[in-house]
Write a protein that holds these residues in place. Structure first.
Motif, short mmCIF file in Angstrom:
data_model
loop_
_atom_site.label_atom_id
_atom_site.label_comp_id
_atom_site.label_asym_id
_atom_site.label_seq_id
_atom_site.Cartn_x
_atom_site.Cartn_y
_atom_site.Cartn_z
N GLN A 98 0.94 -1.09 0.01
CA GLN A 98 0.00 -0.19 0.13
C GLN A 98 0.93 1.30 0.15
OE1 GLN A 98 -3.33 -0.04 -0.32
NE2 GLN A 98 -3.12 -2.24 -0.45
N ASN A 99 0.35 2.45 -0.45
CA ASN A 99 0.90 3.67 -0.63
C ASN A 99 1.43 4.08 0.92
OD1 ASN A 99 2.29 5.04 -2.44
ND2 ASN A 99 0.51 6.34 -3.00
N VAL A 100 2.29 4.47 1.09
CA VAL A 100 2.85 5.37 2.46
C VAL A 100 3.51 6.39 2.00
CG1 VAL A 100 2.82 3.29 3.72
CG2 VAL A 100 4.94 3.79 2.68
N VAL A 101 3.90 7.43 2.94
CA VAL A 101 4.51 8.76 2.53
C VAL A 101 5.67 8.65 3.69
CG1 VAL A 101 4.67 11.25 3.22
CG2 VAL A 101 2.56 10.20 2.31
N TRP A 102 6.83 8.45 3.08
CA TRP A 102 8.11 8.50 3.96
C TRP A 102 8.35 9.72 4.46
CZ3 TRP A 102 9.30 3.53 4.95
CH2 TRP A 102 8.91 2.73 3.90
N GLU A 103 8.83 10.02 6.02
CA GLU A 103 9.25 11.21 6.60
C GLU A 103 10.74 11.31 6.24
OE1 GLU A 103 8.78 10.86 10.72
OE2 GLU A 103 6.50 11.03 10.65
N GLY A 104 11.13 12.66 6.16
CA GLY A 104 12.51 12.84 6.01
C GLY A 104 12.82 13.53 4.60
N GLU A 105 13.90 14.32 4.63
CA GLU A 105 14.37 14.98 3.30
C GLU A 105 15.47 14.39 2.80
OE1 GLU A 105 15.42 19.34 1.47
OE2 GLU A 105 14.24 19.27 3.59
N VAL A 106 15.34 14.14 1.56
CA VAL A 106 16.68 13.47 1.04
C VAL A 106 17.42 14.57 0.41
CG1 VAL A 106 17.50 11.90 -0.77
CG2 VAL A 106 15.52 11.31 0.49
N LYS A 107 18.51 14.88 0.60
CA LYS A 107 19.44 16.06 -0.12
C LYS A 107 20.22 15.30 -1.16
CE LYS A 107 19.95 18.56 3.96
NZ LYS A 107 20.83 19.27 5.19
N GLU A 108 19.83 15.92 -2.30
CA GLU A 108 20.55 15.02 -3.44
C GLU A 108 21.76 15.91 -3.67
OE1 GLU A 108 18.38 14.52 -7.06
OE2 GLU A 108 16.44 14.70 -6.04
N LYS A 109 22.65 15.11 -4.10
CA LYS A 109 24.08 15.67 -4.33
C LYS A 109 24.24 16.50 -5.87
CE LYS A 109 26.85 12.07 -2.05
NZ LYS A 109 27.74 11.30 -2.01
#
Length: 185
Positions: A98-109
Motif C-alpha cells: 500500500q501507498n505510504v509517505v516516507w518522512e525525512g528529506e533526501v538531499k541530492e548531491k
C-alpha cells in the motif's frame, strides 16, 4: 527471491502501520529507514537503519522484481529517480504494498563536472590533497619560468656585453693601478 526481499523489508518497516492501513484511506507517514534521524529527546542524530550497502542491495533486488516504487528515497535512490519509475498495479491488492509517505528529506548531491572530462580525483574539490612538494609548487614555478623566458634574449645579450667589458684584452696593455692588488686570502 527478489520480490520476497522487498516484501520482507516493507512488512518489517510498516508492521506498526499495516493494521491502520486497512482502516484509513489516506497514506500514513512512516519514518524513512534510509535516512539518519534526529532524536527529539536527546537532540542527537541516530544513523540510518539500513547501511548504504544494504540500501544498494535492496535497490538491485527491487529493480529485478519491478518493485522499485515501493522503496523509500535515500542516498542511493534519489526522489528524482523514483519519479521516473512506472508503477505497476498488479501488487496494489497486497497490504504490504500500500501507498505510504516516507518522512525525512533526501538531499541530492549536486552534479559536479570533472569525471566526464577525465578529472576524477579532484572533481568537485576546492583544493587538492597534500601531494608532493613539487606538485604543489609546480604551477608557481611554471608561471615564473614563462615570465623569465619572455625577456631571455635581452638578458643573454646584456650578460655577454657586460662580460666582454670586464675581461681584459690579452693583446692590450696591462692595467696599472696605483695600488697592488690584494691577495684573495
Amino acid at each position: 527471491m527478489a520480490l520476497q526481499a522487498i516484501k520482507t523489508f516493507r512488512t518489517r518497516e510498516l508492521s506498526a502501520v499495516l493494521k491502520t492501513l486497512q482502516l484509513s484511506e489516506t497514506a500514513p507517514t512512516v519514518p524513512n529507514p534510509f535516512l539518519p534521524r534526529l532524536n527529539p529527546e536527546s537532540g542527537r542524530w541516530a544513523p540510518a537503519k539500513y547501511s548504504l550497502r544494504q540500501q544498494a542491495d535492496l535497490i538491485k533486488q527491487a529493480k529485478v522484481s519491478n518493485t522499485l516504487h515501493l522503496l523509500p528515497p535515500g542516498p542511493k535512490l534519489p526522489p528524482t529517480a523514483l519519479q521516473k519509475v512506472p508503477r505497476p498495479e498488479s501488487l496494489d491488492a497486497e497490504p504490504w504494498s500500500q501507498n505510504v509517505v516516507w518522512e525525512g528529506e533526501v538531499k541530492e548531491k549536486k552534479k559536479v563536472s570533472g569525471p566526464e572530462n577525465g578529472i576524477r580525483m579532484y572533481a568537485g574539490r576546492k583544493k587538492m590533497f597534500k601531494g608532493h612538494k613539487w606538485e604543489r609548487t609546480l604551477e608557481k614555478r611554471v608561471t615564473k619560468r614563462k615570465w623569465l623566458m619572455r625577456g631571455m634574449k635581452a638578458r643573454i645579450l646584456r650578460f655577454k656585453t657586460t662580460y666582454k667589458r670586464r675581461r681584459p684584452s690579452p693583446l692590450g696593455p696591462a692595467r696599472v693601478t696605483g695600488k697592488q692588488p690584494k691577495l684573495p686570502y
